[in-house]
Scaffold this motif. Structure first.
Motif, short mmCIF file in Angstrom:
data_model
loop_
_atom_site.label_atom_id
_atom_site.label_comp_id
_atom_site.label_asym_id
_atom_site.label_seq_id
_atom_site.Cartn_x
_atom_site.Cartn_y
_atom_site.Cartn_z
N ARG A 168 0.83 -1.20 0.00
CA ARG A 168 0.00 0.00 0.00
C ARG A 168 0.87 1.26 0.00
O ARG A 168 0.59 2.24 -0.69
N GLU A 217 1.18 4.00 -3.00
CA GLU A 217 0.85 5.41 -2.75
C GLU A 217 1.99 6.32 -3.20
O GLU A 217 1.77 7.38 -3.81
N ASP A 231 -5.99 6.33 -3.02
CA ASP A 231 -7.05 5.78 -2.18
C ASP A 231 -8.17 5.17 -3.02
O ASP A 231 -8.67 4.08 -2.72
N ARG A 232 -8.58 5.88 -4.07
CA ARG A 232 -9.69 5.39 -4.90
C ARG A 232 -9.26 4.30 -5.87
O ARG A 232 -10.01 3.37 -6.15
#
Length: 455
Positions: A154, A158, A170-171
């Motif tokens: 993650r 990011e 995030d989306r």
């Protein structure tokens, strides 16, 4: 390299080595599950191993001088194998990792300014912002069982999103991770027909890969459209990799990337930039959890450091050595396979047209003639003046086709590891051995749980 150590180093677990007389079909059955497990003891001891791969001779090369010839001196004579193209083209298209000849030269020249040390330095604030958020999330989980592999995936995704597009993932992150998992679990594994048929003859799996590619490129094009909609002020300096890539021009022809080319380059950079770094960070955290003494030394090195610039990162000598030793034991690309366009002689190895050349960083980095205690975790070997031969250590490849993003990946890995170990003590909760397996990259066979506590 001879390494003296005051304490006995750890030796992390590995798959059992294959019988040296394993049949071709026996190896083929294992390849789909774990390529690393197809190599026997000879592959870790001998300089050259000759065999056959269906209609062609094959060579495993563990001699740095022969590897130098293949990857540097006569690299234009060697192209990707049909199976390699089939595995990579659906996710990377005709991007930099796949392109050959003039197309590769154009892409390499055009992309080079986006990956200079100066360009990397300008992207460090994106990295530090994501690290601050990750450390805050981990703070809320201290004392609990944590899946650090998922956390690293993650985090690096990011970082990839912000350094590429200046917006968070995030989306879009869950969708992108689903694409990666879908491809790696089924479509990224070699099948028998993938290895025997020419690339121009579609296999049943190629049809499934083509359907995947259509959905995948539509997703990447959507990300690009979203970034373009955000715009950029005229005359403003580039704020992310997308600006640099979108504005990039071949210094000789003045040409830039078409929209279709840009999709492939962005896909290449996002996938190569987040998945391999996440995996390297997972392995580094796993090794430091197994070796608390080395972990404490890394924590001591980072104490009092701000760690928010390239200069700060460059001072983390031991942390960098841990990253380098991690990539020696668990090279992201465990195998480089090439097919000879024409006959050649690689430092005394006679190669015929069509022969398959295998340069396996997994083997090379653990070869008994090239390394002292090759299976042990000894970061300080990379602080020694007795450096390994340049062509005995290939975490990012070598020669003209060396990974263009290596400086970025190294800076991100050192910064992240220093910040995380500086903030937390990391211990393993799961005592089951973590076995590496090679499919697309060198992955763990399961995600062990860790416990973290604040320093």
């Amino acid at each position: 390299m001879n390494i003296a150590s005051a304490r006995r180093p750890i030796v992390p677990p590995t798959p059992p080595r294959a019988p040296d007389d394993m049949s071709f079909f026996g190896r083929l059955a294992v390849i789909r599950q774990n390529m690393i497990a197809t190599w026997g003891q000879r592959a870790y001891e001998e300089d050259v191993i000759q065999g056959r791969l269906l209609l062609h001779r094959s060579f495993i090369l563990n001699r740095p001088d022969a590897i130098r010839h293949i990857l540097l001196n006569n690299y234009e004579n060697y192209t990707r194998t049909p199976a390699g193209i089939r595995m990579l083209r659906p996710v990377l298209g005709e991007g930099l990792l796949i392109a050959e000849g003039h197309a590769w030269t154009f892409q390499r020249r055009t992309l080079a300014p986006a990956f200079t040390p100066r360009a990397t330095a300008n992207l460090v604030p994106h990295m530090t912002a994501v690290l601050d958020e990750t450390i805050a999330k981990l703070d809320a989980q201290t004392g609990e069982a944590v899946d650090l592999r998922e956390m690293m995936q993650r985090m690096t995704l990011e970082i990839a999103g912000r350094t590429m597009f200046s917006f968070g993932m995030d989306r879009h992150g869950p969708t992108l991770r689903n694409f990666v998992m879908e491809y790696g679990e089924r479509l990224g594994r070699p099948y028998f027909l993938d290895m025997v048929l020419p690339v121009s003859w579609p296999t049943p799996m190629d049809r499934a890969r083509a359907r995947f590619r259509k959905r995948w490129t539509e997703f990447v094009a959507m990300l690009i459209a979203e970034r373009r909609a955000a715009g950029k002020k005229d005359g403003a300096p580039p704020r992310d990799l997308f600006d640099l890539m979108d504005e990039a021009r071949d210094p000789e022809t003045g040409k830039g990337f078409s929209d279709a080319q840009l999709v492939d380059e962005v896909a290449t950079m996002i996938l190569a930039g987040h998945e391999t770094t996440a995996t390297a960070l997972f392995w580094a955290l796993y090794l430091l959890a197994l070796d608390p003494d080395s972990q404490e030394e890394v924590a001591s090195e980072t104490r009092g450091e701000h760690l928010d610039s390239i200069a700060d990162i460059d001072r983390q000598k031991l942390t960098r050595a841990v990253v380098e030793e991690t990539m020696r034991l668990y090279p992201p690309a465990f195998l480089i396979a090439r097919a000879a366009r024409d006959k050649d002689n690689a430092a005394g190895v006679a190669i015929g047209k069509g022969d398959i050349i295998m340069i396996a960083p997994w083997l090379l980095h653990r070869h008994e003639k090239l390394w002292d205690q090759p299976n042990a975790f000894i970061p300080k070997r990379f602080l020694s003046m007795d450096a390994p031969d340049r062509f005995a250590y290939l975490p990012f490849g070598a020669g003209p086709r060396v990974c263009i993003g290596a400086p970025f990946a190294q800076a991100e890995s050192v910064l992240a590891l220093a910040r995380l170990i500086g903030a937390f003590r990391v211990e393993l909760v799961d005592t089951n051995p973590v076995i590496p397996y090679g499919v697309v990259t060198t992955q763990p066979d399961h995600s062990p749980m860790f416990r973290i506590t604040r320093r």
